[in-house]
Design an enzyme around this catalytic site. Sequence first.
Site, short mmCIF file in Angstrom:
data_model
loop_
_atom_site.label_atom_id
_atom_site.label_comp_id
_atom_site.label_asym_id
_atom_site.label_seq_id
_atom_site.Cartn_x
_atom_site.Cartn_y
_atom_site.Cartn_z
CG HIS A 72 -1.93 -1.08 1.26
ND1 HIS A 72 -3.21 -0.95 0.77
CD2 HIS A 72 -1.83 -2.36 1.70
CE1 HIS A 72 -3.87 -2.09 0.94
NE2 HIS A 72 -3.05 -2.96 1.49
CG ASN A 146 -7.87 -4.37 1.12
OD1 ASN A 146 -7.19 -3.37 1.30
ND2 ASN A 146 -7.38 -5.59 1.18
CG HIS A 337 -1.96 -1.00 15.13
ND1 HIS A 337 -1.95 -2.28 14.63
CD2 HIS A 337 -1.48 -1.10 16.40
CE1 HIS A 337 -1.49 -3.10 15.55
NE2 HIS A 337 -1.20 -2.41 16.63
CE1 TYR A 360 -2.08 -4.77 9.31
CE2 TYR A 360 -2.21 -2.58 8.39
CZ TYR A 360 -2.45 -3.93 8.29
OH TYR A 360 -3.02 -4.44 7.17
FE1 HDD Z 1 -2.39 -4.83 5.51
C1 HDD Z 1 -0.97 -1.80 5.15
C2 HDD Z 1 -5.41 -3.59 4.39
C3 HDD Z 1 -3.72 -8.02 5.52
C4 HDD Z 1 0.41 -5.99 6.97
N1 HDD Z 1 -3.06 -3.04 4.88
C5 HDD Z 1 -2.32 -1.90 4.81
C6 HDD Z 1 -3.13 -0.83 4.34
C7 HDD Z 1 -4.38 -1.33 4.12
C8 HDD Z 1 -4.34 -2.73 4.47
C9 HDD Z 1 -5.60 -0.57 3.62
C10 HDD Z 1 -2.66 0.60 4.10
C11 HDD Z 1 -2.87 1.44 5.32
C12 HDD Z 1 -2.45 2.86 5.03
O1 HDD Z 1 -3.09 3.50 4.19
O2 HDD Z 1 -1.48 3.30 5.66
N2 HDD Z 1 -4.18 -5.65 4.97
C13 HDD Z 1 -5.32 -4.95 4.64
C14 HDD Z 1 -6.44 -5.86 4.59
C15 HDD Z 1 -5.96 -7.10 4.89
C16 HDD Z 1 -4.55 -6.96 5.15
C17 HDD Z 1 -7.88 -5.46 4.29
C18 HDD Z 1 -6.70 -8.40 5.00
C19 HDD Z 1 -7.92 -8.51 5.38
N3 HDD Z 1 -1.77 -6.68 6.10
C20 HDD Z 1 -2.47 -7.84 6.05
C21 HDD Z 1 -1.71 -8.89 6.69
C22 HDD Z 1 -0.54 -8.33 7.12
C23 HDD Z 1 -0.59 -6.93 6.73
C24 HDD Z 1 -2.17 -10.33 6.84
C25 HDD Z 1 0.62 -8.93 7.86
C26 HDD Z 1 0.55 -10.01 8.56
N4 HDD Z 1 -0.57 -4.05 5.90
C27 HDD Z 1 0.41 -4.70 6.56
C28 HDD Z 1 1.61 -3.83 6.87
C29 HDD Z 1 1.15 -2.46 6.29
C30 HDD Z 1 -0.21 -2.77 5.71
C31 HDD Z 1 2.90 -4.34 6.42
C32 HDD Z 1 2.09 -1.73 5.35
C33 HDD Z 1 2.11 -0.31 5.79
C34 HDD Z 1 1.37 -0.31 7.03
O3 HDD Z 1 0.95 -1.55 7.35
O4 HDD Z 1 1.17 0.67 7.74
O5 HDD Z 1 1.83 -3.78 8.21
#
Ligand code: HDD
Length: 688
Positions: A72, A146, A337, A360
């Site tokens: 993202h 999402n 988060h 997060y």
């Molecule tokens: Fe995630 C970012 C949505 C599964 C780890 N995720 C991130 C963002 C969104 C989502 C909208 C962007 C937030 C922003 O605008 O800063 N993610 C989802 C959805 C998931 C999902 C709807 C499943 C239902 N994500 C998911 C899993 C993991 C992560 C299973 C790790 C185990 N996601 C992250 C992250 C991010 C992230 C690496 C990258 C940047 C952040 O968190 O702030 O931690």
Amino acid sequence: MTNDGTAKDQQLANFRVKADEGKLTTDQGIRVDDTDNSLRVGERGPSLLQDFHLREKITHFDHERIPERVVHARGAGAYGYFEPYDDSLSQVTKARFLTTPGLRTPVFVRFSTVAGSRGSADTVRDVRGFATKFYTEEGNFDLVGNNMPVFFIQDGIKFPDFVHAVKPEPHNEIPQAASAHDSLWDFVQLQPETMHMMMWLMSDRAIPRSYRMMQGFGVHTFRFVDAGGRSTFVKFHWRPKLGIHSLVWDETQKVAGQDPDYNRRDLWEAIAHGDFPEWELGVQLVPEEDEHKFDFDLLDSTKIIPEEVVPLKPVGRMVLDRNPNNFFAETEQVAFHLANVVPGIDVTNDPLLQARLFSYLDTQLIRLGGPNFHQIPVNRPVAPIANHHRDGYHQMFIHQGEAAHHPNTMLGGCPALATDGSAYSFYPQQVDGKVIRKRAESFNDHYSQATLFWNSMSVWEKKHIIAAFRFELGKVTRKNIREGVVRNLAHVDHHLAVAVAEGIGVAPPQKAEETHKNSSPALSQATDPVQSVATRKIAILAADGVNASDVIRVTEALGGQGALCEVLAAHDGAVQGSGGEPVEVAKALTTTGSVLYDAVYVPGGEESISTLAEDGDAVHFITEAYKHGKAVAASGAAALSLLERAEVPTSGEGVVTGEATDARFTDAFTKAVAAHRHFDRDSERVPA
Ligand code: HDD
């Protein structure tokens, strides 16, 4: 500070810095009178280390970048507010922001693509993030969702594998922001749990017309907890007021070149123009005792609860009405988060959700450089913060007092424990079991809901899905991967598997697998689409001799309903109307293209039409708009010949022609634009 939608704004105001006043200074406030020449020995001599302004300016610049989000990375954000319709949710949750009628809670929303880097194009085929931070009186609640209601995997431990597969391949970092490559599809063929989400990803949901025209989903099953401690399962949905609309694939490719900031710009401009996007929050509620009543597991994030099984209850609305002041400070530094929950909302044992609860916070520590990122203005709650957390990089608070421990007498026991019932308390779920590394049997069905999605699609949606699979797998170089995906598709639908196999040169499945015939109309974008011309962009093609009255009438009729009409011509400035009057030109055709508009109109005026007929850009504009299913309108007999030159039939779905720009004409054009796209056309044979 009252929580009336401006509470966050008032807080942010303390941090806003004006750029259009004052004298130039260093970061130490020393005034500077020359920022173009470094301090040196003689005019042509070496620069001096003692030049604090040079050193500071270069050092700050050298450190301007922070790591982009691991997923993202590319996004756009806006502020707004949420308000519940009434107090009806108080029967299931004690969350005040959801149950206090008239209470406007400030929000910040960030929309994003998942796979691409920060500088990638907006219109790629991808999931869109839809993350909302509610600055409630009881602390921040983050709904990090999402635009698709399911996910690729069931357990967060597979997230690094999935992300490594979908991101550019590690040896050459190709392709950028695209899922059409071997490693993603290799993962897909070996992990059939991805199949439901892959159906969504291959559908038009993955190429939204606008962030303002897509749904949002919390994806996981969460928990509501009421004042008496009773729990109810809940799924969160956002529904856009403007309806759910998408681009077409060929268009997305061209937009990526002509305006890579397409979705970001669209959001920014809509808010800047006062066309505030709005979503309705809906919830699906499942009583605790009904947890096992479904033929899927509520804890499995690759499953939806069909709306026909558990209807959506509308509970409130969210309006985005303010653009940020500074992209980096706000949109880049916002940190979401899942663990940010408020009393009345709790998590469940969904193993995908559980891993996210770790990820997060962890990612912000590296991305934002330390444990005080919650003090960054966009991340601060409007609720007061009081605790014994101290120090760390970038500490912004000056904590007073001689102690930072609990319990204490030195601070009079403060901050006091919130034992008055206002504290967050976790739902006391009974848990019992052996420690094992094993997935529940109830997570085993990977195909039924992929089939449900397919069965629910209209004819044109199915065509687009088949074309998407063919494109994506057509880019996969290894035959075994193509074959593996077709084997999985055969469990979703025989016709789909055969159509895809034929397109990518692998053997179609011989016999049809047993699949069900159920469908869920709520899944189709063709079901009850919102028909509106509000904020739709309409191109009016003109040259000298154009009938200015046609331009005025169409602009007034459609503009009056919120459409944005722009006159395009071979050059900027103005063209001369048939009566000699100037008709202002919004953009030169060379700087824009049909893909950046929702519809095209050719006004009458013989001289104008014959000039346009000789202009390849204008002719191509009309042909391409028609190919992409857009409304095409033309006035007068001469305009018909221009349509013919553009190989556009002069009648048929979404084509409006007529002698006069009377009410019948403008009504028909309005209806055609409001329908968004006309997909029953035989557009494949149109060369554009
Ligand atoms: Fe995630 C970012 C949505 C599964 C780890 N995720 C991130 C963002 C969104 C989502 C909208 C962007 C937030 C922003 O605008 O800063 N993610 C989802 C959805 C998931 C999902 C709807 C499943 C239902 N994500 C998911 C899993 C993991 C992560 C299973 C790790 C185990 N996601 C992250 C992250 C991010 C992230 C690496 C990258 C940047 C952040 O968190 O702030 O931690």
